[in-house]
Scaffold this motif. Sequence first.
Motif, PDB file in Angstrom:
ATOM      1  N   ASP A  33       0.822  -1.220   0.000  1.00 37.51           N
ATOM      2  CA  ASP A  33       0.000   0.000   0.000  1.00 37.51           C
ATOM      3  C   ASP A  33       0.849   1.262   0.000  1.00 37.51           C
ATOM      4  N   THR A  63      -5.973   2.567   3.350  1.00 39.29           N
ATOM      5  CA  THR A  63      -6.456   1.171   3.479  1.00 39.29           C
ATOM      6  C   THR A  63      -5.377   0.224   3.966  1.00 39.29           C
ATOM      7  N   SER A  64      -4.192   0.783   4.233  1.00 38.73           N
ATOM      8  CA  SER A  64      -3.098  -0.081   4.680  1.00 38.73           C
ATOM      9  C   SER A  64      -3.431  -0.684   6.046  1.00 38.73           C
ATOM     10  N   SER A  65      -2.997  -1.932   6.244  1.00 37.59           N
ATOM     11  CA  SER A  65      -3.264  -2.652   7.501  1.00 37.59           C
ATOM     12  C   SER A  65      -2.359  -2.225   8.631  1.00 37.59           C
ATOM     13  N   GLY A  66      -1.305  -1.501   8.312  1.00 37.53           N
ATOM     14  CA  GLY A  66      -0.374  -1.088   9.357  1.00 37.53           C
ATOM     15  C   GLY A  66       0.640  -0.092   8.826  1.00 37.53           C
ATOM     16  N   PRO A  92      -0.897   4.461   8.332  1.00 41.68           N
ATOM     17  CA  PRO A  92      -1.939   4.477   7.303  1.00 41.68           C
ATOM     18  C   PRO A  92      -2.438   5.904   7.045  1.00 41.68           C
ATOM     19  N   SER A 122       4.805  -6.644   9.106  1.00 33.57           N
ATOM     20  CA  SER A 122       4.846  -8.112   9.031  1.00 33.57           C
ATOM     21  C   SER A 122       6.243  -8.631   8.751  1.00 33.57           C
TER      22      SER A 122
END
Length: 570
Positions: A33, A63-66, A92, A122
């Motif tokens: 992202d 919309t990034s998860s982190g 984000p 991650s």
Amino acid sequence: MNRRQARNLILLTVVIIIVTAGFIPLVTAQQSDVTIGSINVTPTNPSPGDVVIIDAELRNSETSSGSVKISQVSIDGPSIDENADDIGKLGPGTSVTVPFSVVFDEPGQKKLTVTMYGQEDSGSVFSIQKPVYISVERDSTLLSSATDTVAAGGLAPINITVANGDDEAITGVQLTVDDPRIEQPQRTRGSIASGSEQTFQYDAYFESPGRHSLTGTVIYQTSNGVTHRTTETIPVTVERPRVNVDLSVSTNANQSGATVVELTNFGNTYLSDITVNAAANGDVIARKLLSNLQAETSRSLTFAPESGVNGPLEFTARYEAAGETHSVSTTTDQALGEIRLTSVETTQGGTAVTITGDAANLGRTNADGVLLSIADTRSTTPVSPSGEYFIGEVEASEFATFELTASVQPGVETVPVTVGYVVEGNRIQQTQQIPLSTEILNASTGTQDAAAVAQPSNGERGDRAGSGGLLSTLPILPIGAVVVVLVITVAAYRWRRVTQWVLLSFIMCLNGIKVVNRPLKRSKESISTPTADRWLPLLDRLVLAKVQCSIWLDFLIRQRAELSFSMITM
């Protein structure tokens, strides 16, 4: 190691790489992202030598998860390799701008690549690239030098020109020639208009002849506020010094005889610390400074006339050239204003002499208050109408006409004329002897003898009067009176006593003629007197004749009245 062992080692290495790749995945731009957003280039169309700022925007989508960690951002291209480390984390929906500063040496189309390296929460490692294209154009502002050749061994002027070829003015112009051979390397200018140029002069010192070069850098701002930088190499040819200087003088008549001194540099050296002295009889009477003089140029100074100095003047110029002191001298004459009477002519009427001619200024300065006069001596006397003649100002090398009148004694050969004028505040008075012409001298010395010969005796006068007849000696005025009387007589024709009228008129005419025709008594003194004085006795006679005519006319009027009365009574 045999072939089988080598094959096993390669197989083990491949297995390790595959296993490692499974634990640390590498993602691309499509799998992350995080993106490189807009890239701004300032200036948009830079020139060679300009400092170009490239701003790269790094984004992490909402919309990034982190968050992601940006470890490094770099920009690469031809002769370009810049990077920024440890940018930090992007959460984000956040972004960060990383600036880069680059310089292009040559014009043309340039392709650069911005690369971003990072790691997600991650543990995934990613790299993202984005190209940027920049058009580097040749700068419209150019540096040039009109100085191709200078002399070694001394200060040499170097002229560097900044030309603005842009459509609008440039401001904040700074020119720097950073070289140890240059004194005061920086020059500034507030602005240079479109299509204009500005020349800056530097003083350089080259010890030895040969080919040398200087590097000049100009920094300025465009109308959009963009800063440009241009660097040029300026070649200079240094020759052996050749000192050749000339000093000349001339007179400027339009400035009251001022002396113009011109210093000409025929050599290839640079003249500095120039002084010009004017000396008379070894004493310096004036000193002036002259600005520095480049090769094959000239410059002049004007020296006003010095009061009290009437003779040779020596002018000396001293200057520095090729590290040494030199001098050159020349001499001229300073002639102050001097009035002299020229083209003189003399004429005489009786004892009166008229002198005409030119009052010429033979000097190199103006003469003011010029006054000419006949000297009053025992043999010469100023007389009207021009015993004195005022001229006023006579400019240098000019003249003015004059006319003087004098009365001279017999035998005088010259007439003294006093000439007075003012030069440089000093009143000058001198006397110039004007010789009389031979004809005037002969006429003057022979006046008495000619008068004695011309004076007739009483008998001779009587004979001359008789031989010429009565009308030959009649002046105009008595004849006019006779004509008037005759007219009156004719008018009285209608009256009775015509005979008495005619008789009385005839007697009156004879009386008037007798009075006028009476001989004049002339003395020796009257011969030398002016013509007007010699006619005074005759004028007295004419007045007497007029009085007698008036008496007779009054008598005739009374007679006419008596005749009229008698006619009425008849």
